[in-house]
Write a protein that holds these residues in place. Structure first.
Motif, mmCIF file in Angstrom:
data_model
loop_
_atom_site.group_PDB
_atom_site.id
_atom_site.type_symbol
_atom_site.label_atom_id
_atom_site.label_comp_id
_atom_site.label_asym_id
_atom_site.label_seq_id
_atom_site.Cartn_x
_atom_site.Cartn_y
_atom_site.Cartn_z
ATOM 1 N N ALA A 240 11.928 -6.364 -4.129
ATOM 2 C CA ALA A 240 11.220 -5.670 -2.995
ATOM 3 C C ALA A 240 9.899 -5.605 -3.039
ATOM 4 O O ALA A 240 9.159 -5.692 -2.306
ATOM 5 C CB ALA A 240 11.738 -3.951 -3.006
ATOM 6 N N ARG A 241 9.380 -5.651 -4.421
ATOM 7 C CA ARG A 241 8.027 -6.139 -4.819
ATOM 8 C C ARG A 241 7.283 -7.373 -4.069
ATOM 9 O O ARG A 241 6.486 -7.282 -3.394
ATOM 10 C CB ARG A 241 7.655 -6.099 -6.134
ATOM 11 C CG ARG A 241 6.046 -6.032 -6.704
ATOM 12 C CD ARG A 241 5.527 -4.793 -6.179
ATOM 13 N NE ARG A 241 5.676 -3.770 -7.084
ATOM 14 C CZ ARG A 241 5.337 -2.734 -6.963
ATOM 15 N NH1 ARG A 241 4.651 -2.353 -5.841
ATOM 16 N NH2 ARG A 241 5.690 -1.394 -7.805
ATOM 17 N N ALA A 242 8.290 -8.435 -4.331
ATOM 18 C CA ALA A 242 7.579 -9.513 -3.626
ATOM 19 C C ALA A 242 7.846 -9.501 -2.019
ATOM 20 O O ALA A 242 6.796 -10.057 -1.440
ATOM 21 C CB ALA A 242 8.928 -10.598 -4.026
ATOM 22 N N ALA A 243 8.957 -8.650 -1.610
ATOM 23 C CA ALA A 243 8.674 -8.793 -0.035
ATOM 24 C C ALA A 243 7.502 -7.947 0.392
ATOM 25 O O ALA A 243 6.795 -8.212 1.622
ATOM 26 C CB ALA A 243 10.087 -8.014 0.467
ATOM 27 N N GLU A 244 7.210 -6.781 -0.331
ATOM 28 C CA GLU A 244 5.915 -6.162 -0.103
ATOM 29 C C GLU A 244 4.684 -6.777 0.059
ATOM 30 O O GLU A 244 3.980 -6.615 1.018
ATOM 31 C CB GLU A 244 5.983 -5.022 -1.089
ATOM 32 C CG GLU A 244 4.844 -4.075 -0.856
ATOM 33 C CD GLU A 244 4.594 -2.891 -2.146
ATOM 34 O OE1 GLU A 244 3.657 -2.911 -2.633
ATOM 35 O OE2 GLU A 244 5.569 -2.309 -2.233
ATOM 36 N N ILE A 245 4.469 -7.839 -1.072
ATOM 37 C CA ILE A 245 3.359 -8.353 -1.233
ATOM 38 C C ILE A 245 3.269 -9.430 -0.267
ATOM 39 O O ILE A 245 2.215 -9.834 0.604
ATOM 40 C CB ILE A 245 3.264 -9.120 -2.707
ATOM 41 C CG1 ILE A 245 3.246 -8.143 -3.601
ATOM 42 C CG2 ILE A 245 2.174 -10.092 -2.703
ATOM 43 C CD1 ILE A 245 3.529 -8.544 -5.044
ATOM 44 N N LEU A 246 4.532 -10.156 0.159
ATOM 45 C CA LEU A 246 4.529 -11.128 1.157
ATOM 46 C C LEU A 246 4.218 -10.527 2.630
ATOM 47 O O LEU A 246 3.546 -11.381 3.520
ATOM 48 C CB LEU A 246 5.940 -11.788 1.209
ATOM 49 C CG LEU A 246 6.072 -12.987 1.964
ATOM 50 C CD1 LEU A 246 5.350 -14.265 1.694
ATOM 51 C CD2 LEU A 246 7.700 -13.411 2.220
ATOM 52 N N GLU A 247 4.711 -9.389 2.857
ATOM 53 C CA GLU A 247 4.306 -8.959 4.090
ATOM 54 C C GLU A 247 3.157 -8.028 4.294
ATOM 55 O O GLU A 247 2.853 -7.372 5.386
ATOM 56 C CB GLU A 247 5.615 -7.660 4.467
ATOM 57 C CG GLU A 247 7.049 -8.563 4.604
ATOM 58 C CD GLU A 247 8.281 -7.718 4.433
ATOM 59 O OE1 GLU A 247 8.124 -6.414 4.356
ATOM 60 O OE2 GLU A 247 9.164 -8.052 4.769
#
Length: 290
Positions: A240-247
């Protein structure tokens, strides 16, 4: 008297600064076991097991008594008191007016973690003070036996939990030095390469320091390490952290890394879908077998 367990095992008189550091492995193990279970009776059999394990000497009871006498004299030399009580059931350290650095560490750590949601600045202060009690490895030189080894493992885990809470508090401070925090977290990740929470905190520090591409690179590094060493994918929180940063719409990745970030986003989506699929299968299997 204070018994020091967060490093080499020692006894300290806080009033005078006088110390006693057991000179041999058996003496360190004996003091460590008694201090860990301060105020409680340890039977001769448990202490013999702690000192000699599966290979006790022929006259183990007599050898233990000799070690008890030697330790009693050593502690008496620090503050003039008899700290070891002997009874039919075994031996114990007298608990009156005695404490351990581990106890102080645990109290400060607990207070700091409790303050974290509402007052990160105070939490960081308490957590730093708790970690300042450490002088080395827990029960250093005394953790060969079962009692001390179990306590050393417990204290080590709590130390890591406290470090994680400290960096979470620091990242919540209004004027955090994200570059400094990222450097410190990199060192901690190197020491604990399968600890997902540390990767999460490092990604936050990098992203808030304007290093979004590096933050996503940390996710990929964590994924490879977890697959290689544990045979698992990153957990939901790290994904979720990676997706948050990516988006995150507030920052754009450098042009040279756009393709890599797109690939990473695709991988995150694929992994999330795969986890959902496996969860449905497990639930279905449970329903059939139940």
């Amino acid at each position: 008297m204070e018994f020091l367990l967060l490093g080499p095992v020692e006894a300290l008189d806080p009033r005078t600064g006088a110390r006693s550091a057991p000179s041999g492995a058996k003496q360190r193990a004996l003091l460590g076991a008694l201090a860990v279970h301060r105020g409680r009776v340890l039977s001769a059999d448990r202490l013999i097991d702690e000192l000699w394990g599966d290979a006790p000497p022929a006259a183990a009871a007599g050898a233990l008594q000799a070690h008890i006498g030697r330790l009693r004299r050593s502690l008496h030399a620090v503050d003039g008191r008899d700290h070891i009580a002997t009874g039919p059931a075994g031996y114990r350290l007298r608990g009156t007016a005695c404490g351990t650095d581990a106890g102080a560490f645990e109290r400060l750590s607990s207070e700091g973690r409790a303050a974290l949601p509402t007052d990160p600045v105070r939490a960081a202060d308490l957590l730093r003070r708790s970690l300042a009690r450490w002088r080395g490895a827990p029960l250093e030189g005394a953790s060969g036996g079962r009692l001390c080894a179990a306590e050393a493992d417990r204290l080590g885990e709590l130390r890591l939990t406290t470090q994680e809470a400290l960096y979470e508090a620091c990242l919540a401070e209004p004027h955090a030095d994200h570059r400094l925090l990222a450097r410190e977290l990199e060192r901690l990740v190197a020491d604990h390469p399968t600890q997902e929470r540390l990767y999460d905190l490092l990604m936050v520090a990098l992203c808030r320091g304007g290093r979004r591409s590096e933050a996503l690179g940390v996710y990929e590094r964590a994924r490879r390490r977890l697959r290689t060493e544990l045979g698992v994918e990153p957990g939901p929180a790290l994904r979720a952290r990676a997706a948050e940063i990516l988006e995150d719409p507030t920052e754009s990745p450098a042009s040279g890394t756009a393709a890599a970030l797109l690939d990473l986003g695709t991988e995150i989506s694929r992994l999330s879908a795969r986890v959902d699929e496996l969860t449905r299968r497990l639930n279905s299997t449970g329903a059939l077998t139940g």
